[in-house]
Design a protein around this motif. Structure first.
Motif: not given
Lengths: 425, 406
Positions: B25-28
């Protein structure tokens, strides 16, 4: 894994806090409302707060506090775990005579999300509100002092415990100036007819200054004027900011508010000599809130249009038009006696947001300018009492710069978690 | 009641744990191949300075901290978004020099027309009789590598063109350098005291210190220790202002120079793709590589990561006659009005990402596609441009694919 562990520890401590016993005799304090309206309008929000009356003293006090943990990643880069004490607000109300009342609010604010200027300056104490109300007739009341301008719904109804999200709506704090207050005077009134309620407000106050088109944000940024604390004693343009709102509420349908602000924002003369043309900023805002019967779903939405006269031959980074807003949908899923609290509620909620800080097209290419942001934020909130909220949010946000670029500082994809609490006291 | 409690506890703990544990859910992180803002391999201390420079580079200037009164953009990052090429909305105008004898309009605000001004000031206007050219900002990434190419290598590239059958010649732009510039230890000046310059559309700027000082002064109206006077507008009938102290501190200035020097070179994408490799062959076969040199090598640099490195900028740092179609009647240094520095092609494929989804190529963004840009090549490049036009569709497509991979 680290995030999960940290989050579990936080959850444990917060539940421990919530279940601890009160350490004062609450029977000495009586919660009262300053507004006797059967169902107030959004414009009454500043008065519709839980106040504590102590004995027979003609003074009531109250306040709220907001604090949270946050873990945010911007395009894969994070500053890690952040523990933020965002604001502490203290309000004092007094009834001077039967139809004369005074309310003041002092706030310590350190809000890295809602007000970038303040984040860079650090926390500060501010007299947010200090106004005297004199009722001549229910439809004609006078108000003067430091007032919160009636633009939109959020500006006047911004107390943390009222919301299921740790972050304030972006458009209402980083396009419009959240909790925008000024010194001034005005009139307001309300009228009830069966299920209908009508209210209006109109004020002349101090206002904006050149910072709205000359600020480190590099964009037209009305909140930049908040850093000009001199506005409480001196108007940059020497002209009043006109702000007003009309609201209509039907008990079965909901409340619709229309509001505006208009101001000459720039210093156009010095010592009587004209140095520039007068330039105006105009804001129009529409807000609506309702509760769907049976489902008890609460919907709150607000959208605003900003129009600024920018000098010719000025960078196109400073927009002439902006647009943005948000919609919150809050659904109670369990309510009643929970964990020993008699009137508790568990909610799920969703916020959608959009801001375009630069509506228009490039003069050079005729193509669209971007500088836009959209965000989706699902949430779970738990209210052990209506005045206290424990909320957990996830935010997914995408931002593009003026040319549409999504790679770089402060643009691109952002996501994060936050767990916060906020309560009236 | 127990049921409610169970629901609440389960919902909060399970839901929250899922959220918190789910790194998806966190951007790469941005793929380094798609970004240009990474540093070369630096020491911790150098990384601190680089980060400071990054902050200053993208910091927006205001009137209160020096912007204007006449300016083109409000930050370095306004023109060089993501350290890449600029967008036409920050295009600047240079004027006042039509031959190699110097700029005749310095007393009229030359060499640059600032197209923006603070409220209350008059907009600048082109003085009568001045010729001009409009420049779009070039790519910033990799500039430190270009700076570290020794003069001897530039001269060698010029010499290698002597017998070029296509008529490619090219020469260094020898120019006078400001007194605040210390020449490189390995510099090879000309007999008249002029030095080989390499930055800018006309290759008229010596090094990144001069480039940064000029950009602050000409583009943002910000004074530095090196350029202490604000630009002025002769129409406002005021003298060039001399602020009591530089509007960019020496610390900030030096950090920005270091930042620009240490930006990594753009990384080619899909280098192993057969079409890209074929396009590279076509690029060489039709003569593009004669000027757009694929491999240069740096000399000594006090920054280890820049010393003796071979890199692929696709430029020879020389100015070439590009024909009448690109002759704006304006020039700098000892370049003729038809002569332009070979534009580095690195990062070309990433340009639409910072130019609103389209291309604005050549010195003033007049080319809206790579194909159009190639076809605008005249003069010394006319033969290669002609060969491009005669390519089969397959070869042409492969060449464009290769260029977009840069």
């Amino acid at each position: 894994m680290k995030i999960a562990l940290s989050f579990s520890l936080l959850l444990f401590f917060i539940f421990s806090f919530c279940r601890s016993n009160a350490q004062i005799d609450s029977s000495l304090l009586k919660i009262s409302s300053q507004d006797s309206a059967k169902a107030g309008l959004t414009m009454d929000a500043i008065y519709e707060r839980p106040f504590l009356k102590l004995g027979k003293l003609p003074v009531s006090i109250g306040g709220y506090v907001e604090s949270n943990w946050q873990y945010v990643s911007h395009s894969g880069t994070t500053v890690g775990h952040q523990f933020q004490f965002r604001r502490f607000s203290l309000f004092v109300a007094s009834t001077i005579a039967k139809r004369i009342k005074f309310l003041s609010e002092i706030e310590y604010e350190n809000d890295p999300q809602g007000d970038p200027d303040q984040a860079s300056a650090g926390g500060e104490f501010e007299m947010e509100y200090a106004a005297l109300d004199i009722e001549l007739h229910p439809l004609l009341n006078l108000r003067g002092g430091i007032i919160v301008n009636p633009i939109g719904a959020f500006n006047q109804n911004h107390d943390g415990p009222k919301w299921e999200f740790t972050d304030r709506p972006i458009a209402m704090t980083q396009m419009l100036p959240g909790t925008w207050n000024n010194t001034g005077f005005g009139i307001y009134g309300k009228q009830y007819i069966n299920d209908w309620m009508f209210g209006y407000e109109f004020y002349l106050t101090g206002g904006f200054n050149d910072l709205i088109i000359d600020n480190p944000e590099g964009k037209t940024f009305l909140p930049a004027a908040k850093s000009n604390t001199g506005r409480f004693t001196s108007s940059a343009s020497g002209e009043p900011l006109y702000s007003g709102k009309i609201s209509v509420r039907n008990e079965k349908i909901g409340e619709l508010g229309l509001s505006f602000m208009s101001d000459v924002y720039n210093t156009w003369q010095v010592q009587g000599t004209t140095i520039d043309n007068k330039r105006k900023v105009n804001v129009f805002d529409i807000d609506f809130n309702t509760k769907i019967p049976k489902l008890n779903t609460n919907i709150v939405t607000e959208w605003a249009w900003v129009n600024v006269q920018v000098p010719p031959n000025y960078s196109e980074q400073y927009a002439q038009k902006q647009f943005g807003g948000f919609i919150d949908v809050v659904q109670p899923i369990v309510s009643g006696k929970i964990l020993g609290w008699e009137n508790a509620t568990l909610n799920i909620a969703l916020r959608g947001e959009y801001v375009d800080w630069n509506v228009g097209h490039f003069q050079s290419t005729g193509k669209r300018m971007y500088n836009e942001l959209w965000s989706v934020m699902p949430a779970i909130s738990f209210r052990p009492t209506p005045q206290t909220v424990l909320r957990f949010n996830y935010r997914h946000q995408m931002q593009r710069d003026i040319t549409g670029n999504t790679i770089g500082d402060n643009i691109g994809s952002t996501a994060g978690f936050s767990l916060g609490l906020s309560t009236y006291f | 009641m127990k049921k409610k409690t169970t629901i609440v506890m389960s919902a909060m703990i399970v839901g929250a744990s899922i959220f918190a544990a789910c790194s998806k859910l966190l951007p790469s992180a941005i793929d380094p191949q798609n970004g240009l803002s990474s540093p070369v391999d630096l020491s911790n201390a150098q990384n601190v300075l680089f980060a400071h420079g990054n902050d200053v580079f993208f910091a927006n200037r205001t009137a209160a901290n020096g912007l204007g009164p006449y300016f083109v953009a409000i930050s370095c990052g306004s023109c060089h978004a993501s350290d890449n090429r600029g967008h036409p909305f920050t295009m600047l105008t240079r004027f006042g020099q039509s031959d190699t004898t110097g700029n005749k309009f310095l007393n009229k605000g030359g060499p640059q027309l600032q197209n923006n001004n603070l409220p209350g000031y008059l907009p600048q206007q082109m003085p009568p009789g001045a010729t001009s050219s409009r420049f779009i900002a070039p790519i910033t990434a990799g500039s430190g590598f270009l700076e570290a190419v020794p003069d001897s290598a530039i001269l060698a590239m010029a010499a290698s063109n002597a017998n070029n059958a296509d008529g490619v010649r090219g020469h260094p732009n020898y120019n006078s350098i400001p007194s605040y510039i210390t020449p490189f230890a390995n510099a090879i000046p000309r007999g008249d005291g002029k030095y080989i310059c390499r930055f800018g559309r006309k290759a008229s700027t010596y090094n990144l210190v001069q480039q940064v000082a000029s950009a602050y002064n000409h583009d943002m109206g910000i004074t530095s220790s090196y350029m202490p006077f604000n630009p002025y507008n002769y129409l406002d009938q005021t003298l060039p202002a001399l602020p009591s102290s530089p509007e960019v501190s020496d610390d900030d200035f030096n950090a920005v120079v270091f930042y620009v020097q240490c930006l990594q070179t753009p990384i080619q994408r899909n280098a192993n793709d057969p079409t890209v490799q074929h396009g590279n062959q076509v690029f060489n076969q039709i003569g593009c590589e004669t000027c757009h040199k694929q491999a240069l090598t740096t000399g000594y640099s006090p920054i280890d990561a820049l010393s003796y490195q071979t890199f692929s900028p696709f430029t020879d740092l020389l100015v070439h006659d590009m024909g009448a179609g690109l002759d704006d009647g304006y020039t700098e240094g000892n370049a003729l009005t038809t002569e332009w520095r070979t534009a580095p092609l690195w990062g070309l494929g990433l340009a639409p990402g910072v130019q609103g989804g389209t291309y604005y190529l050549m010195h003033d963004g007049r080319a809206r596609s790579i194909e159009q840009a190639i076809q605008m090549h005249g003069g010394e490049a006319a033969t290669s441009a002609g060969r491009f036009n005669n390519l089969s569709n397959e070869d042409k497509s492969a060449l464009l694919t290769f260029l977009k991979s840069l």
